[in-house]
Design a protein around this motif. Structure first.
Motif, mmCIF file in Angstrom:
data_model
loop_
_atom_site.group_PDB
_atom_site.id
_atom_site.type_symbol
_atom_site.label_atom_id
_atom_site.label_comp_id
_atom_site.label_asym_id
_atom_site.label_seq_id
_atom_site.Cartn_x
_atom_site.Cartn_y
_atom_site.Cartn_z
ATOM 1 N N GLU A 86 0.829 -1.220 0.000
ATOM 2 C CA GLU A 86 0.000 0.000 0.000
ATOM 3 C C GLU A 86 0.859 1.264 0.000
ATOM 4 O O GLU A 86 0.365 2.348 -0.330
ATOM 5 C CB GLU A 86 -0.922 0.039 1.236
ATOM 6 N N ALA A 129 2.607 3.046 -4.014
ATOM 7 C CA ALA A 129 2.131 4.088 -4.930
ATOM 8 C C ALA A 129 2.709 5.448 -4.543
ATOM 9 O O ALA A 129 3.114 6.229 -5.403
ATOM 10 C CB ALA A 129 0.610 4.135 -4.936
ATOM 11 N N ARG A 133 0.699 -8.264 -5.253
ATOM 12 C CA ARG A 133 -0.286 -7.251 -4.820
ATOM 13 C C ARG A 133 0.168 -5.862 -5.240
ATOM 14 O O ARG A 133 -0.620 -5.037 -5.691
ATOM 15 C CB ARG A 133 -0.426 -7.301 -3.298
ATOM 16 N N GLY A 136 -0.415 -5.199 -8.871
ATOM 17 C CA GLY A 136 -1.842 -4.954 -9.104
ATOM 18 C C GLY A 136 -2.154 -3.479 -8.872
ATOM 19 O O GLY A 136 -2.855 -2.837 -9.670
ATOM 20 N N LEU A 137 -1.622 -2.902 -7.782
ATOM 21 C CA LEU A 137 -1.878 -1.496 -7.453
ATOM 22 C C LEU A 137 -1.189 -0.550 -8.446
ATOM 23 O O LEU A 137 -1.756 0.459 -8.865
ATOM 24 C CB LEU A 137 -1.378 -1.198 -6.027
ATOM 25 N N LYS A 195 -0.408 -1.213 -11.529
ATOM 26 C CA LYS A 195 -1.100 -1.328 -12.831
ATOM 27 C C LYS A 195 -2.275 -0.351 -12.892
ATOM 28 O O LYS A 195 -2.483 0.331 -13.893
ATOM 29 C CB LYS A 195 -1.591 -2.772 -12.992
ATOM 30 N N GLU A 196 -3.024 -0.237 -11.777
ATOM 31 C CA GLU A 196 -4.172 0.680 -11.743
ATOM 32 C C GLU A 196 -3.748 2.140 -11.780
ATOM 33 O O GLU A 196 -4.295 2.942 -12.521
ATOM 34 C CB GLU A 196 -4.907 0.502 -10.409
ATOM 35 N N LYS A 197 -2.750 2.479 -10.930
ATOM 36 C CA LYS A 197 -2.411 3.911 -10.756
ATOM 37 C C LYS A 197 -1.408 4.437 -11.772
ATOM 38 O O LYS A 197 -1.394 5.636 -12.048
ATOM 39 C CB LYS A 197 -1.834 4.126 -9.354
ATOM 40 N N PRO A 229 -0.479 3.120 -15.202
ATOM 41 C CA PRO A 229 -0.515 2.151 -16.312
ATOM 42 C C PRO A 229 0.607 2.372 -17.325
ATOM 43 O O PRO A 229 0.935 1.473 -18.097
ATOM 44 C CB PRO A 229 -1.895 2.383 -16.941
ATOM 45 N N LYS A 233 6.246 -2.885 -15.880
ATOM 46 C CA LYS A 233 6.358 -3.607 -14.616
ATOM 47 C C LYS A 233 7.369 -4.754 -14.769
ATOM 48 O O LYS A 233 7.231 -5.598 -15.651
ATOM 49 C CB LYS A 233 4.980 -4.133 -14.183
ATOM 50 N N ASP A 282 -1.293 -12.402 -14.810
ATOM 51 C CA ASP A 282 -2.479 -11.590 -14.479
ATOM 52 C C ASP A 282 -2.105 -10.268 -13.806
ATOM 53 O O ASP A 282 -2.833 -9.286 -13.929
ATOM 54 C CB ASP A 282 -3.429 -12.365 -13.557
ATOM 55 N N GLY A 335 0.109 -8.402 -14.657
ATOM 56 C CA GLY A 335 0.532 -7.465 -15.703
ATOM 57 C C GLY A 335 2.038 -7.271 -15.763
ATOM 58 O O GLY A 335 2.501 -6.250 -16.283
#
Ligand code: SF4
Ligand code: SF4
Length: 285
Positions: free
Chosen positions: A62, A65, A97, A100-101, A103-105, A107, A111, A129, A131
């Motif tokens: 967490e 980011a 994990r 995943g975060l 990839k969202e914030k 893009p 990675k 998955d 990414g």
């Protein structure tokens, strides 16, 4: 769809053709634990050593980011978010994990992940998955007798294995994993730690095996003598050049690795912003 090898050569500093790239990367030190026992590995939490396996701190997924935001402010050339320790990225679920975060914030960022590959075959779909665009697997031998001299044991499915038995499992899982992810279109780089007297004459065999499994690029990392191999000399320039020549018969060889820390931030070989990104953030807590 993962970024192609050709695209990586323009975005990822470690895939760039030629000596120097102006692209940067941030290593996110989110992976605290490891599941194998490399005889040369000394993981450490400190701010002064410049080598793999070292980070000033371990952060939670967490927090990644915020670290990326700060890093992009300080070094807008950063194009890659990578996870390379300080432990193994698949020994806990922290790295996946985090990706995943990210990839969202973010893009736009490539990675990149490094692993010892013990759990790669069984987690291949999760890696795809998440990414991940480029994956580095460290393969130090493809002969279990040689691998056992470099790695004391593994923890696998709740059991501890040692010596040649551990080496056989590790090599089998690494090669199977490389095949699965490269068949899915991911670019795979293989790292080998070059250790005099142990795997120096084995490099061609490793390069041939990983290229057949689908790896695209190969990186030879000279041993930093420490832990159980602290009395082993680092390889000479002739040994490194010989290893590169042996590998080049089978695969492209990457020549300018800086053996970065697990929390390196910036352009490889240039100013490092790791302190600003990780230590100042922590002291501001
Ligand atoms: Fe150390 Fe990496 Fe080996 Fe784990 S896989 S023991 S972190 S060098
Ligand atoms: Fe690139 Fe090598 Fe640094 Fe990894 S350790 S980021 S391959 S220069």
């Amino acid at each position: 769809m993962a970024v192609t090898y050709e695209e990586l050569t323009t975005k990822h500093p470690c895939f760039a053709r030629g000596e120097h790239s102006s692209n940067g990367r941030i290593h996110l030190p989110v992976s605290p634990t490891c599941n194998i026992e490399c005889r040369f590995c000394e993981r450490s939490i400190n701010s002064y050593e410049n080598r793999p396996g070292v980070a000033a701190t371990v952060i939670r997924p967490e927090e990644a980011a915020k670290a990326v935001e700060k890093a992009l402010e300080l070094c807008p050339e950063i194009k890659v978010a990578g996870i390379a320790g300080p432990g193994d990225t698949l020994a806990s679920n922290c790295a996946l994990r985090t990706f995943g975060l990210i990839k969202e914030k973010f893009p736009q960022l490539v990675k990149c992940m490094s692993t010892n590959g013990l759990l790669l075959a069984e987690k291949a779909q999760e890696v795809i998955d998440a990414g991940v665009d480029s994956l580095t697997v460290t393969v130090n031998a493809v002969d279990p007798e040689i691998e056992a001299k470099l790695n004391a044991g593994i923890s696998w499915h709740g059991k501890h294995y040692e010596g040649v038995e551990a080496a056989k499992i590790l090599i089998e899982q690494q090669i199977k994993g490389i095949k699965l992810v490269s068949d899915a279109g991911m670019t795979v780089k293989v790292n080998t730690v070059l250790v005099p007297g142990i795997n120096v004459d084995h490099i061609g065999e490793i390069a041939r095996t990983v290229a057949e499994a689908g790896a695209s690029i190969y990186n030879i990392i000279p041993l930093i003598p420490q832990h159980q191999l602290k009395d082993c000399p680092p390889p000479t320039c002739e040994e490194i050049e010989g290893a590169i020549r042996a590998a080049q018969e089978y695969i492209d060889v990457f020549r300018h690795c800086h053996r970065c820390r697990a929390d390196a931030v910036g352009i490889p070989g240039g100013k490092d912003f790791g302190d600003e990104v990780y230590m100042q953030r922590l002291s501001a807590k």
